[in-house]
Design a protein around this motif. Structure first.
Motif, PDB file in Angstrom:
ATOM      1  N   LYS A 110      41.616  -1.199  -5.623  1.00 24.74           N
ATOM      2  CA  LYS A 110      40.399  -0.523  -5.180  1.00 24.74           C
ATOM      3  C   LYS A 110      39.478  -0.321  -6.371  1.00 24.74           C
ATOM      4  N   ILE A 111      38.240  -0.720  -6.240  1.00 27.52           N
ATOM      5  CA  ILE A 111      37.245  -0.562  -7.299  1.00 27.52           C
ATOM      6  C   ILE A 111      36.371   0.643  -6.969  1.00 27.52           C
ATOM      7  N   VAL A 112      36.225   1.543  -7.941  1.00 28.24           N
ATOM      8  CA  VAL A 112      35.402   2.741  -7.748  1.00 28.24           C
ATOM      9  C   VAL A 112      34.171   2.664  -8.638  1.00 28.24           C
ATOM     10  N   ALA A 113      33.173   3.452  -8.293  1.00 28.05           N
ATOM     11  CA  ALA A 113      31.902   3.409  -9.021  1.00 28.05           C
ATOM     12  C   ALA A 113      31.983   4.089 -10.376  1.00 28.05           C
ATOM     13  N   SER A 114      32.848   5.093 -10.509  1.00 24.04           N
ATOM     14  CA  SER A 114      32.920   5.863 -11.750  1.00 24.04           C
ATOM     15  C   SER A 114      34.367   6.224 -12.067  1.00 24.04           C
ATOM     16  N   ALA A 115      34.666   6.318 -13.363  1.00 28.09           N
ATOM     17  CA  ALA A 115      36.017   6.685 -13.788  1.00 28.09           C
ATOM     18  C   ALA A 115      36.377   8.090 -13.315  1.00 28.09           C
ATOM     19  N   SER A 116      35.391   8.897 -13.025  1.00 26.65           N
ATOM     20  CA  SER A 116      35.646  10.263 -12.556  1.00 26.65           C
ATOM     21  C   SER A 116      36.307  10.277 -11.178  1.00 26.65           C
ATOM     22  N   GLU A 117      36.234   9.151 -10.477  1.00 29.34           N
ATOM     23  CA  GLU A 117      36.841   9.057  -9.156  1.00 29.34           C
ATOM     24  C   GLU A 117      38.324   8.689  -9.231  1.00 29.34           C
ATOM     25  N   LEU A 118      38.794   8.343 -10.416  1.00 29.74           N
ATOM     26  CA  LEU A 118      40.200   7.963 -10.570  1.00 29.74           C
ATOM     27  C   LEU A 118      41.089   9.203 -10.610  1.00 29.74           C
ATOM     28  N   PRO A 119      42.309   9.105 -10.098  1.00 31.40           N
ATOM     29  CA  PRO A 119      43.213  10.256 -10.164  1.00 31.40           C
ATOM     30  C   PRO A 119      43.624  10.523 -11.610  1.00 31.40           C
ATOM     31  N   PRO A 120      43.886  11.779 -11.966  1.00 28.67           N
ATOM     32  CA  PRO A 120      44.255  12.107 -13.345  1.00 28.67           C
ATOM     33  C   PRO A 120      45.647  11.594 -13.704  1.00 28.67           C
ATOM     34  N   ALA A 121      45.869  11.445 -14.998  1.00 27.49           N
ATOM     35  CA  ALA A 121      47.182  11.002 -15.477  1.00 27.49           C
ATOM     36  C   ALA A 121      48.213  12.103 -15.240  1.00 27.49           C
ATOM     37  N   LYS A 122      49.400  11.713 -14.815  1.00 27.22           N
ATOM     38  CA  LYS A 122      50.469  12.679 -14.591  1.00 27.22           C
ATOM     39  C   LYS A 122      51.817  11.999 -14.775  1.00 27.22           C
ATOM     40  N   ASP A 123      52.677  12.585 -15.579  1.00 25.25           N
ATOM     41  CA  ASP A 123      54.029  12.079 -15.802  1.00 25.25           C
ATOM     42  C   ASP A 123      55.037  13.141 -15.397  1.00 25.25           C
ATOM     43  N   LYS A 124      56.237  12.701 -15.093  1.00 28.36           N
ATOM     44  CA  LYS A 124      57.313  13.606 -14.726  1.00 28.36           C
ATOM     45  C   LYS A 124      58.563  13.234 -15.500  1.00 28.36           C
ATOM     46  N   LYS A 125      59.168  14.209 -16.122  1.00 32.26           N
ATOM     47  CA  LYS A 125      60.360  13.967 -16.923  1.00 32.26           C
ATOM     48  C   LYS A 125      61.505  13.500 -16.036  1.00 32.26           C
ATOM     49  N   GLN A 126      62.127  12.388 -16.440  1.00 31.64           N
ATOM     50  CA  GLN A 126      63.258  11.835 -15.712  1.00 31.64           C
ATOM     51  C   GLN A 126      64.520  12.028 -16.544  1.00 31.64           C
ATOM     52  N   VAL A 127      65.476  12.725 -16.002  1.00 28.30           N
ATOM     53  CA  VAL A 127      66.728  12.983 -16.705  1.00 28.30           C
ATOM     54  C   VAL A 127      67.780  11.974 -16.265  1.00 28.30           C
ATOM     55  N   CYS A 128      68.324  11.241 -17.216  1.00 27.07           N
ATOM     56  CA  CYS A 128      69.346  10.239 -16.932  1.00 27.07           C
ATOM     57  C   CYS A 128      70.738  10.849 -17.108  1.00 27.07           C
ATOM     58  N   GLY A 129      71.662  10.385 -16.320  1.00 30.34           N
ATOM     59  CA  GLY A 129      73.032  10.867 -16.437  1.00 30.34           C
ATOM     60  C   GLY A 129      73.684  10.392 -17.723  1.00 30.34           C
ATOM     61  N   LYS A 130      74.563  11.203 -18.274  1.00 31.29           N
ATOM     62  CA  LYS A 130      75.247  10.868 -19.524  1.00 31.29           C
ATOM     63  C   LYS A 130      76.754  10.762 -19.341  1.00 31.29           C
ATOM     64  N   ASP A 131      77.204  10.883 -18.117  1.00 30.03           N
ATOM     65  CA  ASP A 131      78.636  10.826 -17.845  1.00 30.03           C
ATOM     66  C   ASP A 131      79.052   9.387 -17.560  1.00 30.03           C
ATOM     67  N   ALA A 132      80.014   8.890 -18.309  1.00 27.98           N
ATOM     68  CA  ALA A 132      80.508   7.524 -18.112  1.00 27.98           C
ATOM     69  C   ALA A 132      81.991   7.551 -17.787  1.00 27.98           C
ATOM     70  N   SER A 133      82.399   8.529 -16.990  1.00 27.22           N
ATOM     71  CA  SER A 133      83.803   8.615 -16.592  1.00 27.22           C
ATOM     72  C   SER A 133      84.120   7.539 -15.562  1.00 27.22           C
ATOM     73  N   GLY A 134      85.398   7.283 -15.362  1.00 27.83           N
ATOM     74  CA  GLY A 134      85.793   6.244 -14.433  1.00 27.83           C
ATOM     75  C   GLY A 134      85.653   4.874 -15.054  1.00 27.83           C
ATOM     76  N   CYS A 135      85.631   3.862 -14.215  1.00 24.13           N
ATOM     77  CA  CYS A 135      85.530   2.477 -14.684  1.00 24.13           C
ATOM     78  C   CYS A 135      84.167   1.918 -14.308  1.00 24.13           C
TER      79      CYS A 135
END
Length: 218
Positions: A110-135
């Motif tokens: 989608k092309i918009v007329a102005s950058a002000s119409e674009l949604p703001p930047a937003k990130d969300k922290k993703q936590v990865c598992g650290k357990d490597a039990s089992g096989c």
């Protein structure tokens, strides 16, 4: 709207002379296997040096899962400039819609007329598992080899690298080589409780591969 994959249309045209003038930069030390290799990082450095003060910019937003959004901005040449294709090429205007789609669903742009119409930047922290039990069996699909690892209760039992020609056009070659490497490494485990892997590309929130560039000729 365009679909991803060469099966949905012709290959992209070769880089124009205008784009070459701005973006093809050879490193001081040539790559032994490809003396003409020009890394993208040098292309962007040269481009930014030439256009850093441009009054024209291209801004974009890429909405992602869970309400997140990535934003980008790039100085560009004027629409009337004879070398405009250099900006088009680096910004990925022609190629990004293809690689961001899926084989079954086109990627909307989608092309918009102005950058002000674009949604703001937003990130969300993703936590990865650290357990490597089992096989557990892990694989990593690189550009030159397949890395596989067998882990039991947080201890690495086997780690292997298998040489791989990603340019091979035969799908069965890739299937057999990847599966063979995984089975050989898995043989070190009494069982397999979980399999995890990584590859060059994009995975959706539903664990669906939406883009991958390691099978360029398939």
């Amino acid at each position: 709207r365009v679909h991803v994959g060469a099966a949905h249309g012709p290959r992209d045209p070769a880089m124009s002379k205008a784009a070459m003038k701005y973006l093809l930069v050879r490193p001081k030390v040539p790559a032994p296997l490809d003396p003409n290799f020009c890394p993208v990082v040098l292309a962007k450095k040269r481009y930014m040096k030439l256009l850093g003060g441009s009054p024209f910019t291209l801004e974009w937003a890429m909405p992602r899962a869970e309400g997140c959004c990535a934003r980008g901005k790039l100085p560009v040449l004027a629409d009337s400039h004879p070398d405009l294709d250099a900006s088009v090429h680096l910004a990925g205007v022609k190629t990004m819609p293809k690689v961001c789609g899926t084989p079954s669903e086109p990627f909307p742009v989608k092309i918009v007329a102005s950058a002000s119409e674009l949604p703001p930047a937003k990130d969300k922290k993703q936590v990865c598992g650290k357990d490597a039990s089992g096989c557990r069996l892990a694989f990593d699909l690189g550009k030159s080899d397949i890395k596989t690892v067998a882990v039991q209760d947080n201890e690495v039992l086997e780690s292997m690298e298998t040489e791989w020609d990603v340019t091979n056009p035969d799908p069965e070659y890739h299937w057999d080589l990847i599966l063979g490497a995984m089975k050989k490494t898995a043989a070190k485990l009494p069982r397999v409780d979980a399999i995890g892997g990584s590859a060059t590309g994009t995975v959706s929130g539903n664990s669906e591969a939406t883009w991958c560039d390691i099978f360029p000729n398939v």
